[in-house]
Design a protein around this motif. Structure first.
Motif, short mmCIF file in Angstrom:
data_model
loop_
_atom_site.label_atom_id
_atom_site.label_comp_id
_atom_site.label_asym_id
_atom_site.label_seq_id
_atom_site.Cartn_x
_atom_site.Cartn_y
_atom_site.Cartn_z
N ALA A 49 0.84 -1.20 0.00
CA ALA A 49 0.00 0.00 0.00
C ALA A 49 0.87 1.24 0.00
O ALA A 49 2.00 1.21 0.49
CB ALA A 49 -0.92 0.01 1.22
N ALA A 50 0.34 2.32 -0.56
CA ALA A 50 1.06 3.59 -0.60
C ALA A 50 0.11 4.74 -0.35
O ALA A 50 -1.10 4.64 -0.63
CB ALA A 50 1.74 3.77 -1.96
N ILE A 51 0.66 5.83 0.15
CA ILE A 51 -0.15 7.00 0.46
C ILE A 51 0.62 8.26 0.09
O ILE A 51 1.84 8.35 0.31
CB ILE A 51 -0.56 7.01 1.94
CG1 ILE A 51 -1.57 8.12 2.23
CG2 ILE A 51 0.65 7.10 2.86
CD1 ILE A 51 -2.25 7.96 3.60
N ALA A 52 -0.10 9.22 -0.47
CA ALA A 52 0.51 10.49 -0.83
C ALA A 52 0.68 11.38 0.39
O ALA A 52 0.08 11.14 1.44
CB ALA A 52 -0.37 11.20 -1.86
N TYR A 53 1.47 12.43 0.21
CA TYR A 53 1.69 13.37 1.31
C TYR A 53 0.38 14.00 1.76
O TYR A 53 0.21 14.31 2.94
CB TYR A 53 2.67 14.45 0.87
CG TYR A 53 3.06 15.39 1.98
CD1 TYR A 53 2.47 16.65 2.08
CD2 TYR A 53 4.00 15.02 2.93
CE1 TYR A 53 2.81 17.52 3.10
CE2 TYR A 53 4.35 15.89 3.96
CZ TYR A 53 3.75 17.13 4.03
OH TYR A 53 4.09 17.98 5.05
N ASN A 54 -0.56 14.19 0.83
CA ASN A 54 -1.84 14.82 1.19
C ASN A 54 -2.72 13.92 2.04
O ASN A 54 -3.79 14.33 2.48
CB ASN A 54 -2.59 15.28 -0.07
CG ASN A 54 -3.00 14.14 -0.98
OD1 ASN A 54 -2.97 12.97 -0.60
ND2 ASN A 54 -3.37 14.48 -2.20
N ALA A 55 -2.28 12.68 2.25
CA ALA A 55 -3.00 11.71 3.09
C ALA A 55 -4.36 11.35 2.52
O ALA A 55 -5.17 10.71 3.20
CB ALA A 55 -3.16 12.23 4.52
N SER A 71 -2.74 5.03 6.65
CA SER A 71 -2.93 6.42 7.04
C SER A 71 -1.58 7.00 7.43
O SER A 71 -0.61 6.27 7.63
CB SER A 71 -3.93 6.53 8.19
OG SER A 71 -3.45 5.85 9.33
N ARG A 72 -1.53 8.32 7.55
CA ARG A 72 -0.29 8.98 7.93
C ARG A 72 -0.60 10.21 8.76
O ARG A 72 -1.67 10.81 8.64
CB ARG A 72 0.55 9.34 6.71
CG ARG A 72 -0.10 10.31 5.76
CD ARG A 72 0.78 10.51 4.52
NE ARG A 72 2.06 11.14 4.86
CZ ARG A 72 3.12 11.16 4.05
NH1 ARG A 72 3.06 10.58 2.85
NH2 ARG A 72 4.23 11.75 4.43
N ASP A 73 0.39 10.57 9.57
CA ASP A 73 0.29 11.77 10.38
C ASP A 73 1.51 12.62 10.05
O ASP A 73 2.61 12.33 10.54
CB ASP A 73 0.25 11.40 11.87
CG ASP A 73 0.06 12.60 12.77
OD1 ASP A 73 0.35 13.74 12.34
OD2 ASP A 73 -0.36 12.42 13.91
N ASN A 74 1.33 13.62 9.24
CA ASN A 74 2.47 14.42 8.80
C ASN A 74 3.06 15.26 9.93
O ASN A 74 4.25 15.58 9.90
CB ASN A 74 2.06 15.33 7.64
CG ASN A 74 1.78 14.55 6.37
OD1 ASN A 74 2.27 13.44 6.20
ND2 ASN A 74 0.97 15.11 5.50
#
Length: 127
Positions: A49-55, A71-74
Motif C-alpha cells: 500500500a502507498a499514500i501520498a503526502y496529502n493523506a 494512514s499517515r500523520d504528517n
C-alpha cells in the motif's frame, strides 16, 4: 538521510488484526510519499500500500484491498497500516518505504521509486 523505524509486527491468528507503524526521522522532505512493501520467504518484495503526502490519495495491492487501511500523520512523520482479517499468506517481513517528494498527490507502487527503507518488521499469521 531519512531513517525509518517500523514497529507493530508480531504473531496473530488468521482473522486477527495488527497495526504497523513507521516513524521517520532525519531530513524530512516536504511532499514525501510513503508506502509498505512486504517480502515472504523465497519470494520477491511486493507492494502492499502507498499514500501520498496529502493523506488522501492511496493505492493498495489487490490482495489487501478492503482488509488493510493506510494512514499517515504528517505532524508526527508517522505512517500506519491497519491490517484486518489477516490471512496466512500475509506472513512476511513488512518494510516501510519513503520517497523524497514528487508532489503532494503522488503515490507509487514500484520499489524502485522509493529512496529510503526501514529494516522491516515480521508479521506471522498462523492458520
Amino acid at each position: 538521510q531519512v531513517w525509518l523505524v517500523e514497529s507493530g509486527g508480531g504473531l496473530v491468528q488468521a482473522g486477527g488484526s495488527l497495526e504497523l507503524s513507521c516513524a521517520a526521522s532525519g531530513r524530512i522532505f516536504h511532499n514525501n510519499g510513503m508506502a509498505w512493501f512486504r517480502q515472504a520467504p523465497g519470494k520477491e518484495r511486493e507492494f502492499v500500500a502507498a499514500i501520498a503526502y496529502n493523506a488522501i490519495n492511496t493505492r493498495y495491492a489487490a490482495s489487501v484491498e478492503g482488509r488493510f487501511t493506510l494512514s499517515r500523520d504528517n505532524a508526527k512523520d508517522t505512517l500506519h497500516l491497519q491490517m484486518n482479517n489477516l490471512l496466512p499468506e500475509d506472513t512476511a517481513v513488512y518494510y516501510c518505504a519513503y520517497n523524497v517528494g514528487h508532489g503532494s498527490s503522488w503515490v507509487g507502487s514500484s520499489a524502485s521509486e522509493y529512496d529510503f527503507w526501514g529494516q522491516g518488521t515480521q508479521v506471522t499469521v498462523s492458520s
